[in-house]
Write an enzyme that holds these catalytic residues in place. Structure first.
Site, short mmCIF file in Angstrom:
data_model
loop_
_atom_site.label_atom_id
_atom_site.label_comp_id
_atom_site.label_asym_id
_atom_site.label_seq_id
_atom_site.Cartn_x
_atom_site.Cartn_y
_atom_site.Cartn_z
CB THR A 1 60.95 -51.91 8.60
OG1 THR A 1 60.32 -51.43 9.80
CG2 THR A 1 60.85 -53.04 7.98
CB THR A 2 62.08 -49.49 4.10
OG1 THR A 2 60.73 -49.53 4.30
CG2 THR A 2 62.42 -49.31 2.51
CE1 TYR B 1 61.14 -64.53 20.66
CE2 TYR B 1 62.22 -63.62 22.56
CZ TYR B 1 61.82 -64.84 21.95
OH TYR B 1 62.30 -66.04 22.59
CE1 TYR C 1 55.94 -48.95 11.55
CE2 TYR C 1 58.30 -49.24 11.79
CZ TYR C 1 57.24 -49.49 11.04
OH TYR C 1 57.38 -50.06 9.91
NE ARG D 1 58.72 -55.88 8.32
CZ ARG D 1 59.62 -56.22 7.50
NH1 ARG D 1 60.70 -56.90 8.08
NH2 ARG D 1 59.42 -55.64 6.36
CE LYS E 1 55.83 -46.60 8.82
NZ LYS E 1 57.31 -47.09 8.34
CB ILE F 1 56.09 -43.14 7.00
CG1 ILE F 1 55.77 -41.65 8.22
CG2 ILE F 1 57.31 -43.61 7.21
CD1 ILE F 1 56.02 -41.97 9.77
#
Length: 297
Positions: free
Chosen positions: A48-49, A111, A137, A142, A165, A207
């Protein structure tokens, strides 16, 4: 290298861009070498980052190749290869394996979401076909869907699922999956504000977004806790909690990339729909950076 048995601080690496929006590969090389020098224990690319949601598959491959070649086996490299399309996730994971990644980070299907069985099959599709250790994850803020505890329990025994994570920020959820942790299934904090509580629940480390600007401090804090210096780790966590939280004053990675630019690290602009911070938020972030000793007064 392997991520099995890894402990410490994994940086969720930003992706630097040139002014025209193209990937700045020279800066990626600088970042990788800097993180290794600072004690970062592993590098996550294309998370994401790293703004991977705005990048093409070809750019993903080029970034991952650059990170792997620059690291040259000095630290493990994890590739974010998740997708809400299972087949796409399989294909991205296979390419990452061919490029030499040491592990994978697989996001829950955003989604379209999934029921329990669909989510199990989503992750298993990669774990059954790509011979690399993979981390689940969980980041419902998100994706709009949390990985159910039952899914974690079922997948934790898969030989290619090496951990999770956990980025929900929900310590109740952490405790519900803590019994899954063993030498083959690791728990990683995905939130910089609760690293120590996750470690207390059996976590292996973090993380981290914060590690982009303070990699040595983040690494040293995690290792201090794991090596028994819990008071020292707590003092560090409390001292730097304001800047760790400040990196989420707007949606990640806008604040951390802005912070790095303010620090003179030249990470460049964002790709839409991400854009520059508001002036008030940038001023607040700059004040937090000064407080943390990262900017001159």
């Amino acid at each position: 290298m392997t991520i099995q048995g890894l402990r410490g601080s994994i940086v969720a690496l930003v992706t630097p861009f040139h002014a025209d929006g193209s990937v700045n590969f020279e800066k990626i090389q600088e970042l990788v070498n800097w993180h290794i020098d600072q004690g970062t224990d592993a590098i996550l690319a294309l998370g994401t980052t790293g703004e991977s949601a705005t990048m093409t598959h070809e750019e993903d491959d080029a970034v991952l190749r650059t990170v792997i070649e620059t690291a040259a086996g000095r630290v493990p490299i994890i590739a974010g290869t998740g997708s809400n399309c299972t087949q796409t996730m399989v294909e991205k994971s296979q390419r990452a394996a061919r490029l030499g990644a040491d592990g994978l980070l697989l996001i829950s299907p955003y989604y379209n979401k999934a029921n329990v069985e669909g989510m199990v099959r989503h992750f298993t599709a990669v774990a059954d076909t790509v011979d690399l250790p993979a981390l689940l994850y969980n980041v419902p803020g998100r994706t709009g869907c949390s990985i159910p505890v039952e899914v974690v329990e079922r997948l934790s025994v898969h030989p290619n699922i090496a951990g999770i994570k956990e980025a929900s920020g929900d310590m109740s959820y952490v405790m519900k999956i803590a019994h899954c942790v063993n030498e083959n299934f690791a728990l990683w904090s995905g939130n910089d504000d609760i690293i120590l509580p996750v470690l207390a629940a059996g976590g292996s480390g973090v993380i981290s977004v914060w590690a982009n600007i303070m990699p040595k401090v983040c690494h040293d804090m995690v290792m201090a806790y794991l090596n028994g210096d819990r008071q020292g780790a707590l003092e560090t966590a409390i001292r730097y909690l304001p800047i760790a939280n400040g990196l989420f004053i707007e949606v990640n990675p806008i604040p951390v990339k802005t912070a790095m630019n303010l620090m003179g690290m030249e990470m460049g602009p964002f790709r839409l729909p991400l854009c520059e911070m508001s002036e008030s938020h940038q001023a607040a972030l700059a004040a937090l950076l000064r407080e943390a000793g990262l900017l001159n007064a």
